[in-house]
Design an enzyme around this catalytic site. Structure first.
Site, short mmCIF file in Angstrom:
data_model
loop_
_atom_site.label_atom_id
_atom_site.label_comp_id
_atom_site.label_asym_id
_atom_site.label_seq_id
_atom_site.Cartn_x
_atom_site.Cartn_y
_atom_site.Cartn_z
N HIS A 100 21.92 54.40 23.49
CA HIS A 100 20.77 55.25 23.17
C HIS A 100 19.74 54.34 22.49
O HIS A 100 20.12 53.40 21.78
CB HIS A 100 21.11 56.31 22.13
CG HIS A 100 22.18 57.27 22.49
ND1 HIS A 100 23.51 57.00 22.36
CD2 HIS A 100 22.12 58.55 22.95
CE1 HIS A 100 24.23 58.05 22.71
NE2 HIS A 100 23.41 59.01 23.09
N ASP A 103 20.57 53.83 18.91
CA ASP A 103 21.75 53.03 18.54
C ASP A 103 21.36 51.59 18.31
O ASP A 103 21.90 50.92 17.46
CB ASP A 103 22.80 52.95 19.67
CG ASP A 103 23.19 54.28 20.22
OD1 ASP A 103 23.18 55.25 19.47
OD2 ASP A 103 23.54 54.32 21.43
#
Ligand code: XLS
Ligand code: NI
Ligand code: NI
Length: 437
Positions: A100, A103
């Site tokens: 993501h 992240d």
């Protein structure tokens, strides 16, 4: 500099190996049928679980030891995580990864700074991909963690929140494109509702479809030809999520004219939360030619939430690989370990035990599934079970070349139908015989 000095690179040592960091079944270059195991499985690691999951649970603080991480949300810390992750990929021999946007890179003080942070980390990811040959399976935008998405992202009642989500999707898609990602995923953890008292479901569904259409349009603009995927999950964090299961997603995509642009990314624990088996969800997707990729994990039937455990159940991996083979194999998709260690398995070495075990379980499952396909017994049984549709009145039904009048006449002219046994237990024995090897 090594971040995992105690862990050797995992190698295939065969079923009798006593080495806890070796594969007993996963032998990347070994052929099963006409493809190598690595080609069949296309394993991926999830950046969010490997690098960002502190292993907290709803009742307790994080336990994971991450000596390389200073615990801050700084860009410098984000950049420091990248080489750790690539060492992990090298030592597990996992060829792909997924991430993501949030992240890999932190939010900045402004949205512009947030996007700059992402670009900066993507430079580093790109350099590491080049140096190691590791590839991006798919990217996605985290549209569920920040408080601004508490009431939805594309389905938020606020058009400004929608715009924020769109901005994030634009940049995450561009990052995925730059990194040569094979796919781009939408998982809508907040795309749903908690109560209908404050919700206009129809408008929210329309808005969700709009974001997906805008993403497809943007992909065309920038030349991204990867596969778009939507990942079903019935609930958690929202009480009701619109993308609840494979059938609901397919219906949604069809209704909004998106079926040509999207496939499904199916996750075992989401299937079970929806009250289905993973193989059920896969059959639904395969029937619509929409099986795209898999988030490989499993749930715990004794716990009610998405425990994202590592797949160690050989029946599960065999059933999954049977459907992967049946669908003709992955093209852009793969097996992404969307899985985390238990909170008690807090040491870095546990990351390796977890992934190595998952890869071995899938390798075993692939071999068992291949034996099931080769033996042909189950497929033959299923084919024979429907033989009455291969000719005569059955063939007319299948080609819709009949009418209720004709079927009425046919039914009245024949002996009352008798059924043959479904032989479930015999088929389970045949399945087991191949699991036993
Ligand atoms: C959460 C989802 C998530 C997606 C990517 O339950 O599985 O991890 O795979 O956003
Ligand atoms: Ni997932
Ligand atoms: Ni999940």
């Amino acid at each position: 500099m090594s971040y995992f000095p105690e862990v050797p690179t995992a190698r295939y040592e065969g079923p009798s190996s006593e080495n806890p960091f070796a594969f007993r079944h996963y032998n990347a270059t070994e052929k099963v049928g006409n493809k190598t195991m690595a080609e069949h499985m296309r394993f991926a690691a999830a950046y969010w679980h490997v690098m960002r999951n502190g292993l907290s649970d709803p009742f307790g603080a994080p336990t994971a030891l991450m000596p390389w991480d200073d615990g801050s949300d700084s860009l410098a810390n984000a950049l420091k995580r990248v080489p750790v992750f690539f060492e992990f990929l090298e030592k597990t021999t996992i060829p792909f990864y997924c991430f993501h946007d949030r992240d890999v890179a932190p939010e900045g003080a402004t949205l512009a700074e947030t996007h700059k942070n992402l670009d900066r980390v993507v430079d580093t990811l790109e350099a590491h991909q080049k140096a190691t040959g590791k590839k991006l399976l798919w990217g996605t935008a985290c549209l569920f963690a920040h408080p601004r998405y508490a009431q939805g992202a594309a389905t938020s009642p606020s058009a400004d929140v929608f715009s924020y989500a769109a901005s994030q999707v634009k940049h995450a898609l561009e990052a995925t494109h730059r990194l040569g990602g094979s796919g781009y995923v939408f998982w809508g953890g907040r795309e749903g509702y908690a109560t209908l008292l404050n919700t206009n479901m129809k408008r929210e569904l329309d808005h969700l479809a709009t974001l997906l259409h805008l993403a497809v349009d943007h992909a065309k603009k920038i030349g991204f030809t990867g596969q778009f995927l939507i990942e079903p999950k019935p609930r958690e964090p929202s009480t009701h999520q619109y993308d609840s299961d494979a059938a609901a997603c397919l219906n949604f995509l069809r209704e909004y004219g998106l079926l040509d642009s999207f496939k499904l990314n199916l996750e075992t624990n989401h299937a079970t939360l929806a009250g289905h088996t993973m193989e059920h969800e896969m059959e639904v997707a395969i029937a619509a030619n929409a099986l795209g990729s898999i988030d490989a994990n499993r749930g715990d039937t004794l716990l009610g939430w998405d425990t994202d455990q590592f797949p160690s159940d050989l029946y599960l991996t065999t059933n999954i690989m049977l459907r992967v083979l049946k669908s003709g194999g992955f093209t852009t998709g793969g097996l992404n370990f969307d899985a985390k260690r238990r909170r008690e398995s807090h040491e870095p070495a546990d990351l390796f035990h977890a992934h190595i075990g998952g890869m071995d379980a899938f390798a075993y499952g692939l071999k068992a599934a291949h034996r099931i396909v080769e033996s042909g017994k189950i497929a033959r049984f299923v084919k024979d079970r429907y033989v009455s549709y291969d000719s005569g009145i059955g063939a007319k039904i299948e080609s819709r070349a009949t009418s209720l009048e004709e079927l009425d006449k046919h039914a009245q002219a024949i002996q009352p139908p008798t059924l043959q046994s479904g032989r479930q237990e015999m088929l389970e024995n045949i399945f087991n015989a191949q699991i036993f090897g």
